[in-house]
Design a protein around this motif. Structure first.
Motif, PDB file in Angstrom:
ATOM      1  N   TYR A  12       1.000  -1.049  -0.210  1.00  0.00           N
ATOM      2  CA  TYR A  12       0.164   0.004   0.069  1.00  0.00           C
ATOM      3  C   TYR A  12       0.874   1.202   0.129  1.00  0.00           C
ATOM      4  CZ  TYR A  12       1.346   1.206   4.746  1.00  0.00           C
ATOM      5  OH  TYR A  12       1.764   1.737   5.899  1.00  0.00           O
ATOM      6  N   ARG A  14       0.160   5.197   1.101  1.00  0.00           N
ATOM      7  CA  ARG A  14      -0.965   6.164   1.862  1.00  0.00           C
ATOM      8  C   ARG A  14      -0.653   7.454   2.565  1.00  0.00           C
ATOM      9  NH1 ARG A  14      -6.029   5.530   3.927  1.00  0.00           N
ATOM     10  NH2 ARG A  14      -6.576   3.782   2.700  1.00  0.00           N
ATOM     11  N   SER A  59     -14.003   4.941  -3.944  1.00  0.00           N
ATOM     12  CA  SER A  59     -13.192   3.808  -4.430  1.00  0.00           C
ATOM     13  C   SER A  59     -13.012   3.903  -5.822  1.00  0.00           C
ATOM     14  CB  SER A  59     -13.529   2.621  -3.725  1.00  0.00           C
ATOM     15  OG  SER A  59     -12.673   1.418  -4.232  1.00  0.00           O
ATOM     16  N   VAL A 166      -4.290  -5.456   3.676  1.00  0.00           N
ATOM     17  CA  VAL A 166      -5.293  -4.796   3.018  1.00  0.00           C
ATOM     18  C   VAL A 166      -6.152  -5.647   2.075  1.00  0.00           C
ATOM     19  CG1 VAL A 166      -4.028  -2.698   3.095  1.00  0.00           C
ATOM     20  CG2 VAL A 166      -3.751  -4.238   1.120  1.00  0.00           C
ATOM     21  N   HIS A 284      -9.672  -1.189   3.109  1.00  0.00           N
ATOM     22  CA  HIS A 284      -8.704  -0.391   2.337  1.00  0.00           C
ATOM     23  C   HIS A 284      -8.292  -1.239   1.252  1.00  0.00           C
ATOM     24  CE1 HIS A 284      -7.742   2.332   5.862  1.00  0.00           C
ATOM     25  NE2 HIS A 284      -8.895   2.658   5.318  1.00  0.00           N
TER      26      HIS A 284
END
Length: 342
Positions: A12, A14, A59, A166, A284
């Motif tokens: 990820y 972020r 999303s 995630v 997520h």
């Protein structure tokens, strides 16, 4: 990052921001993430105000352009690298919007690498930079326009990347035998002329898995002060794991030990509605379909009290000696830990 060095599905990248007035009567938390190996990008904004816990989340498919940080009505713009950023949630029919500019009060500071191996699998391997700062702009909520000014609106941000759980749930396999302990404290605190960044994570036996204690100055040429091993002592409301206060003690090798008193002003249960793992249909990095999705979620913290558990991101007051400041007090005491035993 279009192609990353690992094929681990859990990679990820972020942004995290929090924004609150020092009166502590509301708190806004914002996250924007990209998941290159899942082909997804998502974002959320959580406003806690009174008993209202309001979330807007979005999303979409990630695509090939990593410089495009927009996710539906959300976007992040870098005005001055590692110093000033603009964070926007456009009006989208869910009762919350904002246009906010962040200015860092200290240099962005690299934290210790977060590395954990459970049952032979690497489940955390991430890097994070942290920064305290101030906000300016406007928040629109429930038909009200709230002016955000840097004299009153403080906060912290981080940017992290690497591996952590995630996306859609995986078959647990042998990981189901994990103890389930997550004993954690993270406190980036801001004072008039410096900030302190503190982290503690321990396992079910009280062994340190991660720690940090550093005083950072606004002047980028001034070296941070390392404050030794932080000692974390929370006080919980009877019969709960809700912290009502805490003490964080520091033992710098070249100065007198000192203690910071923590007073939580407003608890925000960041795992509710935002994608941190409590809802099976929104996590997520979870793929929500070919078309972009924008949702609004509203809960009442009193009427739905049983829903609110897990990781807490509290706006807090921090004091030591003549210093008084504000910042994030993030904590979670999940499972067994020596400090929780009779």
């Amino acid at each position: 990052m279009r192609h990353v060095a690992t094929s681990d599905r859990n990679f990820y990248d972020r942004y995290y921001f929090n924004c609150f007035p020092i009166s502590g009567d509301m708190m806004l938390i914002i996250g924007v993430g990209q998941y290159p190996n899942l082909g997804v990008t998502d974002a959320f904004a959580l406003l806690r105000r009174g008993t209202a816990h309001q979330v807007v989340r979005a999303s979409r498919e990630l695509g090939a352009d990593r410089m495009d940080t927009s996710v539906g009505p959300f976007r992040v713009e870098v005005i001055e690298g590692l110093k000033r950023l603009r964070v926007v949630l456009e009006e989208c029919g869910h009762g919350l919007a904002f246009d906010l500019t962040w200015t860092g009060s200290i240099p962005a500071t690299l934290e210790p690498r977060h590395y954990l191996r459970w049952q032979e699998r690497v489940v955390f391997d991430s890097t994070r930079l942290a920064q305290t700062g101030r906000w300016e702009g406007v928040i629109e909520h429930g038909g009200e326009r709230i002016a955000v000014t840097p004299d009153r609106w403080w906060g912290a941000r981080d940017r992290s990347w690497g591996i952590r759980p995630v996306g859609e749930p995986e078959p647990p396999g042998i990981q189901a035998r994990n103890s389930g302990t997550f004993y954690w404290m993270y406190a980036p605190m801001q004072f008039a002329d410096h900030s302190i960044l503190a982290i503690v994570q321990e396992d079910e036996k009280g062994r340190r898995l991660l720690e940090e204690a550093v005083r950072v100055w606004p002047d980028p040429d001034r070296e941070p002060d390392f404050l030794g091993r932080p000692d974390y002592r929370p006080v919980y409301a009877p019969g709960t794991r809700d912290a009502v206060s805490a003490t964080i003690a520091f033992t710098p090798w070249d100065a007198e030990p000192f203690e910071v008193q923590v007073t939580p002003l407003l608890p925000v249960h960041i795992m509710v509605g935002t994608g941190y793992g409590l809802e099976p249909d929104w996590r997520h990095g979870m793929y929500q379909g070919e078309k972009p999705v924008v949702q609004g979620v509203v809960h009442d913290t009193e009427q739905e009290a049983d829903r609110f558990w897990g990781l807490v991101d509290a706006a807090a007051r921090f004091t030591y000696g003549e210093h008084e400041g504000y910042g994030l007090y993030e904590y979670w005491a999940l499972g067994d830990h020596p400090s929780l035993r009779p």
